[in-house]
Motif scaffolding. Structure first.
Motif, PDB file in Angstrom:
ATOM      1  N   SER B   7      26.611 -91.531  56.253  1.00 27.55           N
ATOM      2  CA  SER B   7      28.112 -91.030  55.542  1.00 27.55           C
ATOM      3  C   SER B   7      28.891 -91.864  56.257  1.00 27.55           C
ATOM      4  O   SER B   7      28.933 -91.958  57.422  1.00 27.55           O
ATOM      5  N   PRO B   8      30.294 -91.981  55.672  1.00 26.86           N
ATOM      6  CA  PRO B   8      30.276 -91.700  54.046  1.00 26.86           C
ATOM      7  C   PRO B   8      29.303 -93.004  53.353  1.00 26.86           C
ATOM      8  O   PRO B   8      29.000 -93.943  54.140  1.00 26.86           O
ATOM      9  N   SER B   9      29.297 -92.871  52.125  1.00 27.57           N
ATOM     10  CA  SER B   9      28.715 -93.981  51.427  1.00 27.57           C
ATOM     11  C   SER B   9      29.722 -95.252  51.274  1.00 27.57           C
ATOM     12  O   SER B   9      29.178 -96.236  51.004  1.00 27.57           O
ATOM     13  N   ALA B  32      14.947 -94.882  68.389  1.00 28.68           N
ATOM     14  CA  ALA B  32      14.554 -95.867  67.493  1.00 28.68           C
ATOM     15  C   ALA B  32      15.371 -96.245  66.360  1.00 28.68           C
ATOM     16  O   ALA B  32      14.807 -96.000  65.267  1.00 28.68           O
ATOM     17  N   LEU B  33      16.682 -96.553  66.479  1.00 34.83           N
ATOM     18  CA  LEU B  33      17.457 -97.015  65.362  1.00 34.83           C
ATOM     19  C   LEU B  33      18.214 -98.242  65.431  1.00 34.83           C
ATOM     20  O   LEU B  33      18.750 -98.635  66.806  1.00 34.83           O
ATOM     21  N   ALA B  34      18.346 -99.149  64.524  1.00 34.68           N
ATOM     22  CA  ALA B  34      19.031-100.187  64.563  1.00 34.68           C
ATOM     23  C   ALA B  34      20.239-100.222  63.539  1.00 34.68           C
ATOM     24  O   ALA B  34      20.112 -99.301  62.600  1.00 34.68           O
ATOM     25  N   TRP B  35      21.186-101.052  63.874  1.00 31.87           N
ATOM     26  CA  TRP B  35      22.348-100.974  62.728  1.00 31.87           C
ATOM     27  C   TRP B  35      22.330-102.474  62.307  1.00 31.87           C
ATOM     28  O   TRP B  35      22.357-103.360  63.127  1.00 31.87           O
ATOM     29  N   TYR B  36      22.870-102.849  60.956  1.00 29.12           N
ATOM     30  CA  TYR B  36      22.971-104.031  60.515  1.00 29.12           C
ATOM     31  C   TYR B  36      24.373-104.136  59.690  1.00 29.12           C
ATOM     32  O   TYR B  36      24.556-103.314  59.041  1.00 29.12           O
ATOM     33  N   GLN B  37      24.801-105.358  59.421  1.00 30.51           N
ATOM     34  CA  GLN B  37      25.815-105.931  58.741  1.00 30.51           C
ATOM     35  C   GLN B  37      25.477-106.652  57.844  1.00 30.51           C
ATOM     36  O   GLN B  37      24.525-107.680  57.890  1.00 30.51           O
ATOM     37  N   GLN B  38      25.782-106.521  56.376  1.00 29.95           N
ATOM     38  CA  GLN B  38      25.555-107.366  55.587  1.00 29.95           C
ATOM     39  C   GLN B  38      26.745-107.954  54.625  1.00 29.95           C
ATOM     40  O   GLN B  38      27.455-106.737  54.102  1.00 29.95           O
ATOM     41  N   LYS B  39      27.219-108.917  54.538  1.00 24.91           N
ATOM     42  CA  LYS B  39      28.162-109.408  53.650  1.00 24.91           C
ATOM     43  C   LYS B  39      27.884-109.999  52.412  1.00 24.91           C
ATOM     44  O   LYS B  39      26.611-110.413  52.147  1.00 24.91           O
ATOM     45  N   TYR B  87      24.168-100.986  57.447  1.00 26.04           N
ATOM     46  CA  TYR B  87      22.819-100.053  57.110  1.00 26.04           C
ATOM     47  C   TYR B  87      22.222 -99.854  58.530  1.00 26.04           C
ATOM     48  O   TYR B  87      22.313-100.681  59.533  1.00 26.04           O
ATOM     49  N   CYS B  88      21.821 -98.803  58.502  1.00 31.87           N
ATOM     50  CA  CYS B  88      20.819 -98.360  59.660  1.00 31.87           C
ATOM     51  C   CYS B  88      19.240 -98.328  59.272  1.00 31.87           C
ATOM     52  O   CYS B  88      19.022 -98.427  58.167  1.00 31.87           O
ATOM     53  N   GLY B 101      23.082 -97.152  53.165  1.00 34.02           N
ATOM     54  CA  GLY B 101      24.197 -98.273  53.359  1.00 34.02           C
ATOM     55  C   GLY B 101      25.671 -97.698  53.446  1.00 34.02           C
ATOM     56  O   GLY B 101      25.915 -96.548  52.609  1.00 34.02           O
ATOM     57  N   THR B 102      26.580 -98.017  54.019  1.00 34.53           N
ATOM     58  CA  THR B 102      27.971 -97.853  54.016  1.00 34.53           C
ATOM     59  C   THR B 102      28.905 -98.939  53.534  1.00 34.53           C
ATOM     60  O   THR B 102      28.809 -99.936  54.459  1.00 34.53           O
ATOM     61  N   LYS B 103      29.602 -98.923  52.403  1.00 34.76           N
ATOM     62  CA  LYS B 103      30.400-100.092  52.367  1.00 34.76           C
ATOM     63  C   LYS B 103      31.856-100.044  52.996  1.00 34.76           C
ATOM     64  O   LYS B 103      32.498 -98.819  52.490  1.00 34.76           O
ATOM     65  N   VAL B 104      32.370-100.884  53.628  1.00 31.95           N
ATOM     66  CA  VAL B 104      33.600-100.811  54.232  1.00 31.95           C
ATOM     67  C   VAL B 104      34.512-101.758  53.657  1.00 31.95           C
ATOM     68  O   VAL B 104      34.179-102.911  53.742  1.00 31.95           O
ATOM     69  N   ASP B 105      35.410-101.360  52.860  1.00 30.32           N
ATOM     70  CA  ASP B 105      36.510-102.352  52.313  1.00 30.32           C
ATOM     71  C   ASP B 105      37.783-102.056  52.806  1.00 30.32           C
ATOM     72  O   ASP B 105      38.223-101.135  53.648  1.00 30.32           O
TER      73      ASP B 105
END
Lengths: 118, 107
Positions: B7-9, B32-39, B87-88, B101-105
């Motif tokens: 959250s948020p989406s 045991a958690l990772a975070w990723y960024q995707q463009k 994404y986590c 996923g959470t989209k940041v715009d």
């Protein structure tokens, strides 16, 4: 570390397909490799993972029986294959090398776009 | 299977803002958690692993925290290149699901 995936594919429903992920820059047999699906406009879906040293494989329940993950140790290459494609298999597929004993990806391939359409 | 919610989406933010994204696991996963960024059009990129460890080469404005079931990714001072989807992923036990996923715009 580099993971180079095979090129985009356009297939018809019912056809078979194998896409590849060639690894370099590290000892291939020492690190798990996983596959991740991303359908158009959607999120990341974990498909499964393989340990190249002994080919131990674990699949997500959603993909068990739908795809096969394999490796060829002689050419440091991992594969993802389908025996009978469906239109719903249309997606971008990423291979990713896991960090080590902790199974999170720290290196990713560039992705292979698979389009299944009649 | 351990499910992840985020959250948020989606969120809209301005350059310089502090942004916080939450990831919640359906059962305890320690750290045991990772975070990723995707463009758009790109492969995901690892930002954080073990819930709070910054991957080499990732700017220090990114930070992660949490353990058990609740985790956060914070971007302190949003930069133009940070507009992306985040994404986590849990790696505590199979299947190693990602969050939605959470989209940041840009606001």
């Amino acid at each position: 570390v580099q993971l180079v995936q095979s090129g985009a594919e356009v297939k018809k429903p019912g056809e078979s397909l194998r896409i590849s992920c060639k690894a370099s820059g590290y000892t291939f047999t020492n690190y798990w490799i996983g596959w991740v699906r991303q359908m158009p406009g959607k999120g990341l879906e974990w498909m499964g993972i393989i340990y190249p040293r002994d080919s131990e494989t674990t699949y997500s329940p959603s993909f068990q029986g739908q795809v096969t993950i394999s490796v060829d140790r002689s050419i440091s290459t991992a594969y993802l294959q389908w025996s009978s494609l469906k239109a719903s298999d249309t997606a971008m597929y990423y291979c990713a090398r896991q960090a080590g004993e902790a199974l999170f990806p720290n290196y990713w391939g560039q992705g292979t776009l698979v389009t299944v359409s009649s | 299977a351990i499910q992840l919610t985020q959250s948020p989406s989606s969120l809209s933010a301005s350059v310089g803002d502090r942004v916080t994204i939450t990831c919640r696991a359906s059962q305890a996963i320690s750290t045991a958690l990772a975070w990723y960024q995707q463009k758009p059009g790109k492969s995901p990129n690892l930002l954080i692993f073990d819930a709070s460890s910054l991957e080499t080469g990732v700017p220090s404005r990114f930070s992660g925290s949490g353990s058990g079931t609740d985790f956060t990714l914070t971007i302190s001072g949003l930069q133009p290149e940070d507009f992306a989807t985040y994404y986590c992923q849990q790696f505590h036990s199979h299947p190693l699901f990602f969050g939605p996923g959470t989209k940041v715009d840009i606001k």
